[in-house]
Design a protein around this motif. Structure first.
Motif, PDB file in Angstrom:
ATOM      1  N   ASN A   1     -19.257  37.921 -82.349  1.00  8.82           N
ATOM      2  CA  ASN A   1     -19.313  39.378 -82.458  1.00  8.82           C
ATOM      3  C   ASN A   1     -17.894  39.946 -82.443  1.00  8.82           C
ATOM      4  O   ASN A   1     -17.179  39.839 -81.448  1.00  8.82           O
ATOM      5  N   ARG A   2     -17.471  40.560 -83.545  1.00  8.06           N
ATOM      6  CA  ARG A   2     -16.106  41.081 -83.636  1.00  8.06           C
ATOM      7  C   ARG A   2     -15.836  42.182 -82.623  1.00  8.06           C
ATOM      8  O   ARG A   2     -14.717  42.339 -82.147  1.00  8.06           O
TER       9      ARG A   2
ATOM     10  N   CYS B   1     -15.106  40.552 -79.283  1.00 12.39           N
ATOM     11  CA  CYS B   1     -13.733  40.038 -79.222  1.00 12.39           C
ATOM     12  C   CYS B   1     -12.766  41.148 -78.823  1.00 12.39           C
ATOM     13  O   CYS B   1     -11.901  40.959 -77.959  1.00 12.39           O
TER      14      CYS B   1
ATOM     15  N   ARG C   1     -12.780  35.438 -83.165  1.00 15.78           N
ATOM     16  CA  ARG C   1     -14.113  35.369 -83.740  1.00 15.78           C
ATOM     17  C   ARG C   1     -14.375  33.968 -84.270  1.00 15.78           C
ATOM     18  O   ARG C   1     -13.571  33.421 -85.025  1.00 15.78           O
TER      19      ARG C   1
END
Length: 294
Positions: A115-116, A119, A157
């Motif tokens: 999940n960006r 991060c 990621r």
């Protein structure tokens, strides 16, 4: 009592909010039994036992006594990896309080999440927690015994530990998607924008409702028995962990933790429950299982 890192900046619409499982991990790492285990596993003192280095005996003679002590070099700097850190609360806790938890400040910490937004949240959570720990250390002054927190390598990621060099991880932490679901959610792909179909920059683009929903599902949906993602991580442990490596895995009752531990032991691992959230209807609702080899 070690302070819990702040996560007030985290966008909970797309990132898993710290809950009972997160806090169980914090309590487990802060328990006397685990701080003792980690300090012994990754010693920093020249006068403590190490796993890999032979001791050297020295003798000190004074006017009245002769004392002998075993002198050993400090173990190499350990690398702590959290898979799926989400808000970053656990990784920030480990980074900010490394001297208390590991008995040494020279610890490397790293997070990997699909999940960006997680991060980004993790990076900020760790930054704030480390800054607070450094401020507290500075405030301790000459009379304080505090040490600077660990080094944070970043949150990137990726898909679990696939991007990590084999045998590099000394402590692996995983709070997996453990809820049993009919299937695993698909990882969101880059959204296309415009008639040309040009891919948008996934680091800056505005997320869609579908992406938000999928990202949250990834944090809890574990597929069959809630174990599909966890099975991948357990299968990778021999390749990912160093010779002295240890993994901390969170399981719920539906994951059949006793069967999981028995299977790991059959594969040559030691596997013991080192933290629980208490019993509910005769079951341990949540467990932290420590996995390691002697």
């Amino acid at each position: 009592m070690l302070p819990t890192p702040s996560t007030t900046h985290v966008p909970y619409a797309r990132v898993y909010e710290p809950a009972e499982d997160s806090f169980l991990l914090l309590d487990t790492f802060a328990s006397p039994s685990e701080t003792a285990f980690l300090s012994a596993r990754f010693p920093s003192s020249s006068f403590t036992a190490t796993l890999n280095s032979p001791p050297t005996t020295t003798t000190t003679i004074t006017a009245t006594t002769a004392t002998t002590r075993t002198e050993t070099p400090a173990s190499p700097t350990p690398l702590i990896l959290e898979l799926g850190p989400g808000s970053g609360v656990v990784l920030a806790f480990l980074a900010a309080h490394a001297p208390a938890l590991f008995g040494r400040p020279d610890v490397l910490t790293l997070g990997i999440d699909v999940n960006r937004f997680a991060c980004a949240a993790t990076r900020e959570t760790v930054r704030r927690a480390v800054a607070e720990a450094e401020a507290a250390d500075a405030g301790a002054g000459e009379g304080g015994a505090a040490a600077a927190p660990a080094w944070f390598l970043g949150a990137v990621r990726g898909d679990l530990a696939g991007c990590v060099r084999a045998g590099a991880v000394d402590v692996l932490v995983f709070n997996p998607p453990y809820v049993p679901t009919p299937e695993l959610p698909a990882v969101p792909v880059a959204v296309v924008d415009g008639e040309e179909g040009a891919a948008r920059d996934t680091t800056t683009m505005k997320p869609t409702f579908a992406e938000d929903s999928a990202l949250l599902a990834l944090s809890y949906a574990g597929g069959r028995d809630g174990m599909e993602v966890t099975e991948r991580v357990m299968a990778a442990l021999p390749a990912v962990l160093s010779a002295r490596g240890v993994a901390y895995l969170l399981l719920c009752a539906q994951n059949r933790p006793d069967e999981v531990k028995a299977r790991l032991r059959g594969e040559g691992w030691r596997a013991e429950t080192v933290g629980t959230s208490g019993r509910q209807a005769g079951w341990e609702k949540l467990q932290i299982v420590r996995i390691w080899r002697d």
